[in-house]
Design a protein around this motif. Structure first.
Motif, short mmCIF file in Angstrom:
data_model
loop_
_atom_site.label_atom_id
_atom_site.label_comp_id
_atom_site.label_asym_id
_atom_site.label_seq_id
_atom_site.Cartn_x
_atom_site.Cartn_y
_atom_site.Cartn_z
N LEU A 192 47.53 35.66 29.31
CA LEU A 192 48.52 36.74 29.28
C LEU A 192 48.02 37.92 28.46
CD1 LEU A 192 51.72 34.56 28.80
CD2 LEU A 192 51.02 35.77 30.87
N LEU A 193 47.32 37.65 27.37
CA LEU A 193 46.78 38.73 26.55
C LEU A 193 45.73 39.52 27.33
CD1 LEU A 193 46.75 40.03 23.75
CD2 LEU A 193 44.96 38.42 23.09
N MET A 194 44.83 38.84 28.01
CA MET A 194 43.81 39.53 28.81
C MET A 194 44.46 40.34 29.93
SD MET A 194 40.93 38.82 27.37
CE MET A 194 41.89 38.86 25.85
N GLN A 195 45.45 39.77 30.59
CA GLN A 195 46.11 40.47 31.68
C GLN A 195 46.84 41.71 31.20
OE1 GLN A 195 48.44 37.13 33.04
NE2 GLN A 195 47.08 36.73 34.77
N GLY A 196 47.50 41.60 30.05
CA GLY A 196 48.26 42.73 29.54
C GLY A 196 47.38 43.87 29.06
N ILE A 197 46.30 43.54 28.36
CA ILE A 197 45.44 44.57 27.78
C ILE A 197 44.53 45.21 28.82
CG2 ILE A 197 43.55 44.98 26.17
CD1 ILE A 197 44.78 42.89 24.34
N ALA A 246 48.12 51.59 31.81
CA ALA A 246 48.09 51.94 33.23
C ALA A 246 46.81 52.66 33.62
CB ALA A 246 49.30 52.80 33.58
N ASP A 247 46.16 53.32 32.67
CA ASP A 247 44.91 54.04 32.96
C ASP A 247 43.67 53.20 32.69
OD1 ASP A 247 46.30 56.35 33.67
OD2 ASP A 247 46.37 57.08 31.60
N SER A 248 43.86 51.91 32.45
CA SER A 248 42.73 51.03 32.21
C SER A 248 41.80 51.02 33.43
CB SER A 248 43.22 49.60 31.93
OG SER A 248 42.16 48.67 32.02
N GLY A 304 41.86 46.06 39.98
CA GLY A 304 40.86 46.79 40.75
C GLY A 304 39.97 47.56 39.79
N VAL A 305 38.74 47.81 40.18
CA VAL A 305 37.81 48.56 39.33
C VAL A 305 37.92 50.04 39.67
CG1 VAL A 305 35.39 48.90 38.69
CG2 VAL A 305 36.25 46.59 39.16
N LYS A 306 38.19 50.83 38.67
CA LYS A 306 38.37 52.26 38.86
C LYS A 306 37.13 52.90 39.49
CE LYS A 306 39.98 56.32 36.29
NZ LYS A 306 40.37 56.83 34.94
N ASP A 307 37.37 53.80 40.43
CA ASP A 307 36.34 54.57 41.13
C ASP A 307 35.52 53.76 42.12
OD1 ASP A 307 37.06 56.85 39.68
OD2 ASP A 307 35.66 56.41 38.07
N VAL A 308 35.88 52.49 42.35
CA VAL A 308 35.26 51.71 43.42
C VAL A 308 36.17 51.80 44.63
CG1 VAL A 308 34.48 49.45 44.17
CG2 VAL A 308 34.09 50.17 41.82
#
Length: 349
Positions: free
Chosen positions: A91-96, A291-293, A299-303
């Protein structure tokens, strides 16, 4: 069932955070008794496997999906205290990293998804293995029932928290009926996944299943027409056997599920999201602080390629979770070793 920010007011969220912190502290102490040189690395793997399987939403009703919560699976495989820590790490990994589950609601999520599911599941599991005939099949059956009941148990816990601290004015009876109804169906999926996983591990290495310890059937001999217990045989030297093969198989399965199979998961909202939308309890939901992670929404940003983006995010998630989980559990294990041995190298007992 990841609760976002805005569902529960600040005072109740803070109180849930205190409860969750206390539960984690108690679990850190309890895990010292459960972890040894075999189960410490496996506990990290269990956390990573739960992360991977939680990416696999399965359809349960029209327009609704569900996913594994994992408390029952973790408790039965590595013990209830360690199980709470496994789910808490996930849960910690998912949230952060993945903006899944609100950060202000982290205490609520740990209380509901880690503590309640684990306590309910392990209580039911222990009761069943006491009354049913001892054997591997009993462990699998008890795992199924325990996992099945743990999910509506978590739904009831959320409903009670919402009743006390919900930010919208929705009749609690409607919320309770909808939450329990859909999560009974999700519980069936949880039960199947849990029973299959426990059954697979116990088939090859029953010594690695915490819930199966001490459940081997006694050898009996027929003497003068009556069955009597035979003398206890010398235990097999399983302690020296490395869990490496199981660890590698589990890691490969986790990477495959998160990196490939997750692409085919149901896109429908999960049980809590569906109930929140239908009943209006999501009126005050807030945007996630992460939200901007770069990994938000798995999903990986910019892929640009959706399959590649989701697969990479899943693989990264498995890797980060197994590293974080293994680090926590090895630290707990080392702390136990340090407490058990005096500076002179003699036992402190």
């Amino acid at each position: 069932m990841h609760v976002p920010d805005g569902f529960i007011n600040a005072p109740v969220s803070a109180a849930a955070g205190v409860v969750a912190a206390g539960a984690v502290a108690v679990s850190l102490r309890g895990a010292r008794r459960e972890l040894d040189e075999r189960t410490a690395p496996l506990a990290g793997l269990v956390a990573a496997f739960i992360f991977a399987v939680q990416m696999l939403n399965f359809p349960v009703a029209a327009g609704t999906s569900g996913h594994l919560l994992g408390g029952a699976l973790a408790a039965i495989l590595v013990g209830p205290f360690t199980g709470i820590l496994c789910v808490a790490v996930v849960l910690l990994m998912q949230g952060i990293l993945f903006a899944d589950g609100g950060l202000t609601a982290l205490g609520v999520n740990i209380t509901v998804m880690a503590c309640v599911t684990t306590v309910v599941a392990y209580t039911v599991f222990r009761l069943l293995v006491r009354v049913l005939p001892q054997g591997r099949r009993t462990v699998t059956v008890a795992s199924f029932v325990a996992a099945l009941l743990s999910v509506p148990g978590a739904a009831i816990a959320f409903t009670l928290i919402y009743w006390v601290g919900g930010t919208t004015d929705v009749p609690i009876g409607k919320v309770a009926t909808a939450m329990v109804g859909v999560h009974v169906l999700i519980g069936l999926g949880e039960a199947v996944i849990t029973a299959l996983t426990v059954g697979a591990v116990i088939a090859v290495r029953p010594d690695l299943v915490h819930g199966a310890r001490g459940l081997t059937r006694k050898l009996q001999l027929r003497v003068n027409g009556e069955l009597v217990d035979a003398g206890a045989p010398e235990p097999a030297p399983v302690a020296a056997r490395s869990p490496r093969k199981v660890w590698l198989a589990g890691l490969a399965a986790s990477l495959l599920l998160a990196g490939v199979v997750s692409f085919y998961a149901s896109a429908n909202p999960d049980g809590l999201e569906k109930v929140a939308s239908d009943k209006g309890i999501d009126a005050n939901v807030e945007e996630h602080a992460a939200a901007d992670s770069p990994l938000a929404d798995y999903g990986v940003k910019d892929v640009e390629n959706a399959r590649l983006s989701g697969g990479l995010a899943g693989v990264i998630g498995v890797g980060v979770t197994i590293v974080a989980g293994t680090g926590v559990f090895w630290a707990v294990r080392r702390r136990r070793d340090a407490r058990d041995v005096s500076p002179a190298g003699t036992s402190t007992v």
